[in-house]
Design a protein around this motif. Structure first.
Motif, short mmCIF file in Angstrom:
data_model
loop_
_atom_site.label_atom_id
_atom_site.label_comp_id
_atom_site.label_asym_id
_atom_site.label_seq_id
_atom_site.Cartn_x
_atom_site.Cartn_y
_atom_site.Cartn_z
N TYR A 241 23.25 24.13 34.74
CA TYR A 241 24.16 23.68 35.43
C TYR A 241 24.88 25.15 34.92
CZ TYR A 241 24.20 19.41 37.53
OH TYR A 241 23.22 18.36 37.98
N GLU A 309 26.22 24.62 45.74
CA GLU A 309 25.83 24.47 45.27
C GLU A 309 25.75 26.06 44.23
OE1 GLU A 309 20.64 24.84 44.11
OE2 GLU A 309 21.92 24.11 46.50
N MET A 313 28.51 23.40 42.28
CA MET A 313 28.01 22.59 40.97
C MET A 313 28.05 23.01 39.05
SD MET A 313 23.92 21.82 41.43
CE MET A 313 24.56 20.76 43.19
N SER A 433 28.06 17.55 45.12
CA SER A 433 27.76 18.77 44.10
C SER A 433 28.91 19.45 43.05
CB SER A 433 27.67 19.81 45.05
OG SER A 433 26.19 18.90 45.96
N PRO A 437 28.59 16.46 38.77
CA PRO A 437 28.21 17.46 37.97
C PRO A 437 29.21 17.56 36.74
CG PRO A 437 27.62 18.27 39.89
CD PRO A 437 28.54 17.45 40.27
#
Length: 506
Positions: A241, A309, A313, A433, A437
């Motif tokens: 990530y 994203e 995220m 998203s 996370p």
């Protein structure tokens, strides 16, 4: 241009709260975000505003009119078989093209065939969309249908636990939220409006809701049933990530997102064009407006999903992992982030606008937003508590659905339909998203061996809590209305006859 600016202003006020909370957190000792992460998040927040604004305008110009025209045109043609076949096929194709479903399938690919899962979920959505349309046409009670199918859901969940496949449980319930994404929701909701308004009747407003609610059940049943046949233990590897990883693949992410959105929109447009030439035959001006709207929708969604994203995220994961050290702060900040995250979900604005129109102001956009904010905030706080104390998601879901289904027999039916639709809409791409996370980040520090069973399930909770909060809103409206009537009647009965009847003979 004026409409674009208006939508951008609405989007600004939606994204501003979550952006402010993240930057405030970064200025405290609780979270240590690097300058690269903050810059990436800030740029993503600006992109999010543009994306939501364009998507919202596109939904107004294209997605909602297309759904209404298809529902209206096919219903007026009085060809029930054609209507049902079209609804089933569109339900399957749109679901198969949803980007979130591909992500879900990828996570269980080691124990479950990707293609089989995607097709099975697509067929599940198609069948339940068909059932939802039948419900509208024959004016069946939504509460009874929901009660029956959720009994089926929990019966399958019990079988899954009995077979020792508990790790599949949270993911199965999450699938109901991720499948009804920003592409499908406006179209499905408007399809229901088109059919209900054409059929008419005393309860046409009430009947127009409930399609998203039904379509959220299909994926849960499909994934639970498939999980029973899965062989081996479900494994989950935490993705990378880091913001550096995200920034290094900006071009690839943008291209994949554009392709996924194009594929999903193309299926809807292709079906619409076939119906346009065979059944609908809409004037040229409306077709041009829809084409412009589709363009806005495409550009807006690509910008939105890419920004989420790349910028949201990684930051969500980092916040979760760092707040894990201070568990009280994790719960409190989870509550706050949940309350503001729902404001930035693109399909929420479509739902709120439609609810206000259909109820003729009986349920305002402001009331809906407050109910959803409270509901989603509570859901995230409850999810963090589950991670901290390590217990099954069913400890929330069983009493939660029992309460929400119980309330459905005491509140006006339109509130039940709106509430169950809201659950599918609230658990949109930003929840998947950013909040998911965050939960994975917290779980990777608190219970790294139980990420799949503890971090997952947050989407299911986000989909469940609004069912209760919005029906409570409906219950409050009923009680308030009865109280006002009682006060008016008491005033009439207590009034002096001489004050009521006062003739003048002059």
């Amino acid at each position: 241009m004026k409409r674009v600016l208006l939508k951008l202003r609405e989007a600004l006020f939606s994204v501003l709260p979550i952006t402010a909370i993240v930057f405030i957190l970064a200025a405290t000792p609780l979270v240590n975000l690097s300058s690269t992460e903050l810059i990436a998040f800030g740029v993503a927040a600006v992109a999010l505003i543009v994306g939501i604004g364009l998507f919202s305008l596109g939904a107004d110009l294209a997605m909602m009119p297309m759904g209404e025209h298809i529902g209206d045109g096919l219903t007026k043609s009085k060809k029930l078989t054609v209507l049902l076949i079209v609804c089933f096929v569109m339900g399957v194709l749109i679901t198969v093209a949803e980007p979130d479903l591909s992500v879900l399938a990828e996570q269980v690919s080691e124990v479950m065939n990707n293609l089989v899962l995607i097709i099975t979920v697509g067929v599940g959505v198609g069948l339940f969309l068909l059932l939802a349309v039948i419900k509208i046409i024959f004016r069946k009670d939504l509460s009874a249908l929901l009660l029956f199918f959720y009994m089926v859901v929990f019966a399958l969940a019990a079988l899954l636990i009995e077979s020792g496949k508990n790790d599949f449980l949270a993911m199965s319930f999450d699938s109901g939220g991720v499948t009804t994404g920003p592409i499908t929701v406006p179209f499905i909701m408007s399809l229901g409006v088109g059919i209900a308004m054409t059929i008419g009747g005393r309860d046409s407003n009430q009947n127009s809701f409930g399609l998203v609610a039904m379509c959220s059940i299909g994926p849960i049943i499909a994934v639970l049933a498939l999980s029973l046949t899965a062989k081996g233990d479900l494994t989950y590897t935490v993705p990378d990530y880091s913001v550096q990883e995200s920034l290094s693949h900006v071009g690839l992410t943008l291209g994949e997102t554009a392709l996924n959105v194009l594929r999903a929109l193309a299926l809807i447009v292709a079906f619409f064009l076939v119906l346009q030439f065979t059944v609908l035959k809409l004037p040229k001006q409306k077709i041009i407006a829809i084409i412009i709207g589709i363009t806005y929708t495409f550009v807006g969604l690509v910008i939105f999903l890419t920004a989420v994203e790349i910028g949201f995220m990684p930051v969500g994961f980092k916040i979760g992992s760092e707040l894990a050290e201070n568990r009280v702060a994790l719960v409190i900040i989870g509550l706050g982030l949940g309350m503001v995250t729902v404001l930035a979900e693109p399909a929420i604005h479509v739902l709120n606008k439609q609810v206000e129109e259909i109820t003729e102001g009986g349920v305002t956009k402001k009331e809906m937003l407050i109910a959803l904010c409270i509901g989603v905030g509570l859901a995230i706080a409850m999810a963090t508590l589950r991670i901290i104390f390590n217990f099954s998601v069913l400890f929330y879901l069983i009493p939660g659905y029992a309460i929400s289904l119980g309330l459905s027999f005491f509140v006006p039916k339109i509130y039940t339909a709106i509430a169950f639709d809201s659950g599918g809409v609230a658990s949109g791409p930003l929840t998947s998203s950013f909040i998911l996370p965050l939960a994975i980040g917290a779980c990777s520090e608190i219970a790294p061996d139980s990420i799949l069973s503890l971090a997952f399930g947050v989407v299911a909770l986000v989909a469940m809590i609004p069912l209760i909060t919005i029906q409570v809103l409906g219950f409050k409206a009923v009680v308030s209305q009865k109280a006002r009537r009682r006060i008016i009647m008491n005033r009439i009965l207590a009034a002096d006859d001489e004050q009521i009847i006062n003739f003048s003979w002059e």
